[in-house]
Design an enzyme around this catalytic site. Structure first.
Site, short mmCIF file in Angstrom:
data_model
loop_
_atom_site.label_atom_id
_atom_site.label_comp_id
_atom_site.label_asym_id
_atom_site.label_seq_id
_atom_site.Cartn_x
_atom_site.Cartn_y
_atom_site.Cartn_z
N ASP A 1 1.02 -1.31 0.05
CA ASP A 1 0.15 0.15 0.06
C ASP A 1 0.98 1.44 0.18
O ASP A 1 2.08 0.94 -0.42
CB ASP A 1 -1.10 -0.14 0.72
CG ASP A 1 -2.02 0.48 0.70
OD1 ASP A 1 -2.68 1.77 0.36
OD2 ASP A 1 -3.47 0.01 1.74
N HIS B 1 1.86 1.78 -3.21
CA HIS B 1 1.11 2.75 -3.97
C HIS B 1 1.41 4.54 -4.47
O HIS B 1 0.88 5.70 -4.35
CB HIS B 1 -0.35 3.31 -3.29
CG HIS B 1 -0.94 1.88 -3.44
ND1 HIS B 1 -2.24 1.81 -2.91
CD2 HIS B 1 -0.13 0.48 -3.87
CE1 HIS B 1 -2.65 0.27 -3.52
NE2 HIS B 1 -1.56 -0.29 -3.99
#
Ligand SMILES: *[C@@H]1O[C@H](CO)[C@@H](O)[C@H](O)[C@H]1NC(C)=O
Ligand SMILES: *[C@@H]1O[C@H](CO)[C@@H](O)[C@H](O)[C@H]1NC(C)=O
Ligand SMILES: *[C@@H]1O[C@H](CO)[C@@H](O)[C@H](O)[C@H]1NC(C)=O
Ligand SMILES: *[C@@H]1O[C@H](CO)[C@@H](O)[C@H](O)[C@H]1NC(C)=O
Length: 407
Positions: free
Chosen positions: A230, A253
């Site tokens: 993430d 991310h």
């Protein structure tokens, strides 16, 4: 471009090496005398076994209690070449002095679910002034247990290391891996310095953010390598004066402001500076994400001197976060203003490497882009930017061009 990338990596590596060498020197000085010095609290002398099987939580808490009561900057010493199994525990202040924790051995979370007892965090540090945690040890959250598709408790997966209501935190040298959820949570803290650390979890592990910072002021994060499933770092509401530099991010991310404004909440984020970072194989690079229906602001944000390699969308402002095509009744939005993206170079894997999709109701203002040079990883594929409701001065030299700015 390649050279700059290598240079950055080289530089970070050499700093880590120097740091590790100085750590070794420091620990050589400490270890032999640890029993003798009244200000060293070796977990072994409090009954820790360190075989990776015995629950050492009580020994650690006894060492904490003794150090917390001591004066003159005590050090809790966690010896190397051992594995300490800890169940979820809280290290609570206030203490009588600043406290150091030297982590040379590895800490490992339980693989038995019953040992977790619905804890939100594995290692929680709460209400402490001047805490320093350092060393070459590895902190392993055993997250694979929680990531599995069949896992019943995945929504409530815990954070590996939570720092709450701390004034003065230094975290350096450690490797934090495989957290069930986010690896490090900084909440309600002031004066935080995190540097020369590594955070690793597999690319497909859910919600394993590297570092989340919320409700905190005066935070610096530098010289670190983060690769997870993430965000590498995300800056959440209530946060100001954050400096993030020399981070290698990927997989993951990207470095995000937000998400902000979820469930109609009010967000406040300002004075965030991200510089000299590299993104390798991430989905996003520099990102601001807000939910429809929120309020408040995200302002005074700069991303500069960023190198991206095979990133899907290197530059993104998304004011419709998690909104599918059929939700257009926003009502309100977090106001995004005074945002700079300067000196962002490299390659993207999608044909729209810049997306500035702002709200109809509260458009983005003072959005400045300059010295942006992005190409598709396949040079034959043309690229373009996609922006709506974003306002700011034109960027004549930007590649791709930004026709929406300068109007
Ligand atoms: C601080 O020291 C005093 C004794 O000097 C002791 O009574 C107290 O428990 C200590 N505080 C903590 C938090 O341990
Ligand atoms: C911002 O935070 C840094 C620590 O990261 C601190 O040294 C500096 O004084 C802070 N700046 C302001 C204006 O408070
Ligand atoms: C980027 O990531 C890829 C895939 O993980 C890896 O093979 C490559 O070495 C990385 N590049 C750099 C410069 O670190
Ligand atoms: C821009 O992005 C939005 C949101 O993802 C999408 O709906 C729209 O079709 C895109 N516009 C262009 C011109 O690609």
């Amino acid at each position: 471009m390649e050279e700059m990338w290598l240079f950055l990596l080289q530089e970070i590596k050499s700093e880590v090496v120097i740091f590790l060498v100085s750590l070794c020197v420091a620990s050589l000085g400490l270890a032999p005398s640890s029993a003798a010095s009244p200000n060293i609290f070796n977990v072994d002398t409090f009954g820790a076994v360190g075989d990776g099987k015995t629950d050492d939580s009580h020994a650690f808490l006894r060492a904490w209690g003794a150090a917390c009561a001591a004066y003159g900057g005590p050090t809790i010493y966690i010896p190397g070449a051992k594995i300490f199994l800890l169940k979820p525990i809280q290290f609570q202040g206030p203490c009588n002095s600043s406290i150091n924790i030297q982590v040379l051995g590895n800490l490992v979370a339980p693989r038995d679910m019953w040992m977790w007892k619905d804890a939100f965090s594995w290692l929680l540090f709460y209400g402490i002034n001047q805490l320093t945690i350092y060393g070459s040890g590895k902190i392993d959250g055993q997250g694979s247990l929680w990531w599995a598709k069949h896992c019943q408790n995945c929504k409530s997966a815990p954070t590996a290391m939570s720092f709450q209501s701390l004034n003065g935190l230094v975290l350096k040298g450690l490797r934090i891996v495989n957290s069930p959820r986010n690896h490090i949570s900084i909440n309600g803290c002031t004066d935080v310095s995190i540097h020369d650390i590594g955070i690793w979890a597999p690319e497909d592990s859910p919600n394993t953010d590297g570092i989340n910072i919320g409700n905190s002021q005066h935070v610096e994060i530098r010289n670190s390598n983060i690769g997870t499933g993430d965000d590498c770092i995300s800056v959440l509401s209530g946060t100001s004066n954050v400096s993030i530099s020399r981070i290698n991010c990927g997989p993951g991310h990207g470095i995000s402001i937000g998400s902000l404004g979820q469930d109609g909440s009010q967000a406040m984020v300002e004075k965030i500076h991200v510089e000299h970072c590299t993104f390798n194989g991430t989905s996003n690079g520099a990102r601001i994400k807000t939910w429809e229906g929120g309020s408040g602001y995200a302002r005074g944000i700069t991303f500069e001197h960023i190198y991206v390699n095979s990133v899907e969308i290197p530059i993104l402002i998304d004011q419709h976060y998690f909104c599918s095509t059929n939700c257009q009744h926003e009502g309100s939005a977090v106001r995004v203003s005074d945002v700079k993206f300067v000196g962002i170079h490299g390659t993207a894997t999608l044909s729209q490497p810049i997306k500035l999709t702002c709200s109809n109701i509260v458009p983005c203002t003072d959005i400045v882009l300059s010295d942006i040079i992005l190409t598709h990883v396949d040079p034959k594929i043309p690229i373009s930017s996609n922006c709506t409701n974003a306002h700011g001065p034109p960027c004549p030299g930007c590649i791709p061009s930004l026709p929406c700015l300068g109007k």
